[in-house]
Design a protein around this motif. Sequence first.
Motif, PDB file in Angstrom:
ATOM      1  N   ALA A 189      15.284 -22.020   4.976  1.00 16.11           N
ATOM      2  CA  ALA A 189      13.840 -21.775   4.906  1.00 16.11           C
ATOM      3  C   ALA A 189      13.428 -21.414   3.481  1.00 16.11           C
ATOM      4  CB  ALA A 189      13.454 -20.662   5.869  1.00 16.11           C
ATOM      5  N   GLY A 190      14.285 -20.635   2.796  1.00 12.33           N
ATOM      6  CA  GLY A 190      14.004 -20.290   1.404  1.00 12.33           C
ATOM      7  C   GLY A 190      13.994 -21.516   0.512  1.00 12.33           C
ATOM      8  N   ALA A 191      14.921 -22.432   0.759  1.00 16.57           N
ATOM      9  CA  ALA A 191      14.957 -23.676  -0.014  1.00 16.57           C
ATOM     10  C   ALA A 191      13.711 -24.517   0.264  1.00 16.57           C
ATOM     11  CB  ALA A 191      16.211 -24.468   0.338  1.00 16.57           C
ATOM     12  N   ALA A 192      13.288 -24.530   1.525  1.00 17.08           N
ATOM     13  CA  ALA A 192      12.072 -25.276   1.875  1.00 17.08           C
ATOM     14  C   ALA A 192      10.865 -24.718   1.141  1.00 17.08           C
ATOM     15  CB  ALA A 192      11.847 -25.215   3.391  1.00 17.08           C
ATOM     16  N   TYR A 193      10.833 -23.400   0.981  1.00 15.49           N
ATOM     17  CA  TYR A 193       9.738 -22.768   0.235  1.00 15.49           C
ATOM     18  C   TYR A 193       9.781 -23.164  -1.238  1.00 15.49           C
ATOM     19  CZ  TYR A 193       7.251 -19.092  -2.302  1.00 15.49           C
ATOM     20  OH  TYR A 193       6.425 -18.417  -3.162  1.00 15.49           O
ATOM     21  N   LEU A 194      10.985 -23.242  -1.804  1.00 12.03           N
ATOM     22  CA  LEU A 194      11.119 -23.511  -3.238  1.00 12.03           C
ATOM     23  C   LEU A 194      10.890 -24.973  -3.594  1.00 12.03           C
ATOM     24  CD1 LEU A 194      14.244 -21.297  -4.058  1.00 12.03           C
ATOM     25  CD2 LEU A 194      11.895 -20.894  -4.800  1.00 12.03           C
ATOM     26  N   VAL A 195      11.374 -25.906  -2.741  1.00  8.61           N
ATOM     27  CA  VAL A 195      11.309 -27.328  -3.123  1.00  8.61           C
ATOM     28  C   VAL A 195      10.642 -28.208  -2.066  1.00  8.61           C
ATOM     29  CG1 VAL A 195      13.378 -27.114  -4.551  1.00  8.61           C
ATOM     30  CG2 VAL A 195      13.607 -27.849  -2.168  1.00  8.61           C
TER      31      VAL A 195
ATOM     32  N   MET B 172      24.681 -37.436  -4.054  1.00  5.55           N
ATOM     33  CA  MET B 172      23.315 -37.070  -3.696  1.00  5.55           C
ATOM     34  C   MET B 172      22.314 -37.480  -4.771  1.00  5.55           C
ATOM     35  SD  MET B 172      23.316 -33.365  -1.818  1.00  5.55           S
ATOM     36  CE  MET B 172      23.955 -33.188  -0.154  1.00  5.55           C
ATOM     37  N   SER B 173      21.089 -37.707  -4.337  1.00  7.69           N
ATOM     38  CA  SER B 173      20.002 -37.973  -5.274  1.00  7.69           C
ATOM     39  C   SER B 173      19.568 -36.664  -5.940  1.00  7.69           C
ATOM     40  CB  SER B 173      18.811 -38.580  -4.535  1.00  7.69           C
ATOM     41  OG  SER B 173      18.232 -37.619  -3.655  1.00  7.69           O
ATOM     42  N   GLU B 174      18.728 -36.782  -6.971  1.00  7.79           N
ATOM     43  CA  GLU B 174      18.261 -35.580  -7.656  1.00  7.79           C
ATOM     44  C   GLU B 174      17.486 -34.661  -6.719  1.00  7.79           C
ATOM     45  OE1 GLU B 174      16.100 -36.042 -11.258  1.00  7.79           O
ATOM     46  OE2 GLU B 174      17.880 -36.517 -12.455  1.00  7.79           O
ATOM     47  N   HIS B 175      16.655 -35.240  -5.871  1.00  4.40           N
ATOM     48  CA  HIS B 175      15.871 -34.434  -4.936  1.00  4.40           C
ATOM     49  C   HIS B 175      16.779 -33.685  -3.974  1.00  4.40           C
ATOM     50  CE1 HIS B 175      11.889 -36.867  -5.449  1.00  4.40           C
ATOM     51  NE2 HIS B 175      12.113 -36.025  -6.437  1.00  4.40           N
ATOM     52  N   GLU B 176      17.851 -34.317  -3.531  1.00  9.12           N
ATOM     53  CA  GLU B 176      18.789 -33.681  -2.609  1.00  9.12           C
ATOM     54  C   GLU B 176      19.588 -32.582  -3.303  1.00  9.12           C
ATOM     55  OE1 GLU B 176      19.336 -37.739   0.088  1.00  9.12           O
ATOM     56  OE2 GLU B 176      20.813 -37.192  -1.445  1.00  9.12           O
ATOM     57  N   VAL B 177      20.026 -32.838  -4.539  1.00  6.86           N
ATOM     58  CA  VAL B 177      20.736 -31.816  -5.316  1.00  6.86           C
ATOM     59  C   VAL B 177      19.805 -30.632  -5.578  1.00  6.86           C
ATOM     60  CG1 VAL B 177      21.844 -31.278  -7.515  1.00  6.86           C
ATOM     61  CG2 VAL B 177      22.290 -33.476  -6.403  1.00  6.86           C
ATOM     62  N   GLU B 178      18.558 -30.921  -5.881  1.00  5.82           N
ATOM     63  CA  GLU B 178      17.570 -29.868  -6.106  1.00  5.82           C
ATOM     64  C   GLU B 178      17.454 -28.967  -4.875  1.00  5.82           C
ATOM     65  OE1 GLU B 178      12.813 -29.457  -7.300  1.00  5.82           O
ATOM     66  OE2 GLU B 178      13.676 -31.408  -6.760  1.00  5.82           O
ATOM     67  N   ALA B 179      17.469 -29.576  -3.689  1.00  2.66           N
ATOM     68  CA  ALA B 179      17.368 -28.807  -2.448  1.00  2.66           C
ATOM     69  C   ALA B 179      18.620 -27.953  -2.228  1.00  2.66           C
ATOM     70  CB  ALA B 179      17.159 -29.753  -1.266  1.00  2.66           C
TER      71      ALA B 179
ATOM     72  N   LEU C 133      20.619 -26.773  -4.548  1.00  2.00           N
ATOM     73  CA  LEU C 133      20.528 -25.676  -5.506  1.00  2.00           C
ATOM     74  C   LEU C 133      19.555 -24.611  -5.009  1.00  2.00           C
ATOM     75  CD1 LEU C 133      20.415 -27.728  -8.835  1.00  2.00           C
ATOM     76  CD2 LEU C 133      22.311 -26.304  -8.037  1.00  2.00           C
ATOM     77  N   ALA C 134      18.442 -25.041  -4.438  1.00  2.00           N
ATOM     78  CA  ALA C 134      17.451 -24.095  -3.909  1.00  2.00           C
ATOM     79  C   ALA C 134      18.027 -23.286  -2.755  1.00  2.00           C
ATOM     80  CB  ALA C 134      16.199 -24.848  -3.462  1.00  2.00           C
ATOM     81  N   HIS C 135      18.841 -23.928  -1.931  1.00  2.00           N
ATOM     82  CA  HIS C 135      19.505 -23.227  -0.824  1.00  2.00           C
ATOM     83  C   HIS C 135      20.392 -22.105  -1.356  1.00  2.00           C
ATOM     84  CE1 HIS C 135      21.637 -22.938   3.112  1.00  2.00           C
ATOM     85  NE2 HIS C 135      22.686 -22.663   2.349  1.00  2.00           N
ATOM     86  N   GLU C 136      21.146 -22.401  -2.406  1.00  2.00           N
ATOM     87  CA  GLU C 136      22.036 -21.382  -2.971  1.00  2.00           C
ATOM     88  C   GLU C 136      21.250 -20.290  -3.683  1.00  2.00           C
ATOM     89  OE1 GLU C 136      24.912 -21.424  -1.934  1.00  2.00           O
ATOM     90  OE2 GLU C 136      24.972 -23.491  -1.205  1.00  2.00           O
ATOM     91  N   VAL C 137      20.185 -20.660  -4.372  1.00  2.00           N
ATOM     92  CA  VAL C 137      19.324 -19.660  -5.011  1.00  2.00           C
ATOM     93  C   VAL C 137      18.698 -18.755  -3.953  1.00  2.00           C
ATOM     94  CG1 VAL C 137      17.158 -19.338  -6.294  1.00  2.00           C
ATOM     95  CG2 VAL C 137      18.847 -20.999  -7.098  1.00  2.00           C
ATOM     96  N   ALA C 138      18.334 -19.339  -2.806  1.00  2.00           N
ATOM     97  CA  ALA C 138      17.771 -18.552  -1.707  1.00  2.00           C
ATOM     98  C   ALA C 138      18.794 -17.549  -1.185  1.00  2.00           C
ATOM     99  CB  ALA C 138      17.297 -19.474  -0.587  1.00  2.00           C
ATOM    100  N   HIS C 139      20.066 -17.952  -1.107  1.00  2.00           N
ATOM    101  CA  HIS C 139      21.121 -17.007  -0.715  1.00  2.00           C
ATOM    102  C   HIS C 139      21.123 -15.801  -1.646  1.00  2.00           C
ATOM    103  CE1 HIS C 139      23.347 -18.480   2.671  1.00  2.00           C
ATOM    104  NE2 HIS C 139      23.676 -19.630   2.119  1.00  2.00           N
ATOM    105  N   VAL C 140      21.019 -16.083  -2.956  1.00  2.00           N
ATOM    106  CA  VAL C 140      21.025 -15.006  -3.945  1.00  2.00           C
ATOM    107  C   VAL C 140      19.777 -14.139  -3.790  1.00  2.00           C
ATOM    108  CG1 VAL C 140      21.013 -14.454  -6.397  1.00  2.00           C
ATOM    109  CG2 VAL C 140      22.386 -16.392  -5.571  1.00  2.00           C
ATOM    110  N   ALA C 141      18.621 -14.778  -3.686  1.00  2.00           N
ATOM    111  CA  ALA C 141      17.359 -14.043  -3.574  1.00  2.00           C
ATOM    112  C   ALA C 141      17.304 -13.188  -2.315  1.00  2.00           C
ATOM    113  CB  ALA C 141      16.184 -15.026  -3.587  1.00  2.00           C
TER     114      ALA C 141
END
Length: 301
Positions: free
Chosen positions: A236-242, A143-150, A152-160
């Motif tokens: 949706a949380g990942a979309a909000y973050l990145v 994956m590209s950096e932008h895709e990896v960033e997304a 990671l945001a998905h997993e952070v959203a799970h936590v949040a």
Amino acid sequence: MFFKRVLFFIVINIAVLFVLNIVLSLLQASGIIDLSSAANGGFNYHLIGLISAAVFGMGGSFIALLVSRWMAKRMMGVQVFDANTNDSRARWIYKTVEAQAKEARIKMPEVGIFPSNSPNAFATGSSRNRSLVAVSSGLLDTMSEHEVEAVLAHEVAHVANGDMVTMALIQGIIDTFVIILARIAGTFIDRVIFKNEEGVGMGYFIGYIVASIVLTIMATPIVMWFSRKREFKADAGAAYLVGKEKMIAALERLKIATSRDQVEALPDEMAAFGIVDKDAWSALFSSHPPIEARIEALRKL
């Protein structure tokens, strides 16, 4: 939020026990099952029996939740690192999760990489402030950096979103129902089919085991339905973050990997909080919605 969820969990289970106690009393009054005390040779299904079922049902889920980070690190071989790591790629991952965690208003999760050629990631932990986010080496390679960033945001959203706690609560309630209903089935088979009138016979144990297996299979789609709902929310949380375009791009990449059979299934303990599901033989038993449905939901945001 954690304590509100636990309080809600306790209230729900008290309500479950109250309703089941009424049901069991009606079954006893109608003569369908014997709820006499153990001292008189019957199997005790009174309130103490219901509470013990709840303790076993809830206890297993909570123990699994409490040790989830420890188990994940050892099962998946996760190498945890911090901002001082010499690996520039790992340092970028840490800084990215740190920024996302701050935006999501959660405590910084542990961050790690696990060895796997398959592009995947997962989050786990006992609460929003005691969590782990891990990505596979295969995901970083494909994956590209932008895709990896997304991702990671998905997993952070799970936590949040507190998804680990929510799913543990749901599983605990389901397990409580399974234990109680399996006990009822075992007693019914022992008394009615095997005609056993003294103590607990072989019919009870056979009925209990068979009923537990059948009821667990029947209940799994309920748990998976909740899991799929949480996936849409994490997207949706990942979309909000990145930004939703990055999340869509990450899912498109995973779609390609899945079509080429490059995605390996995560262990059951982490599957519900991974970025993609695999090997579910039926949509009802899948912890993740189809990637196409997730992309479509993101485009509608």
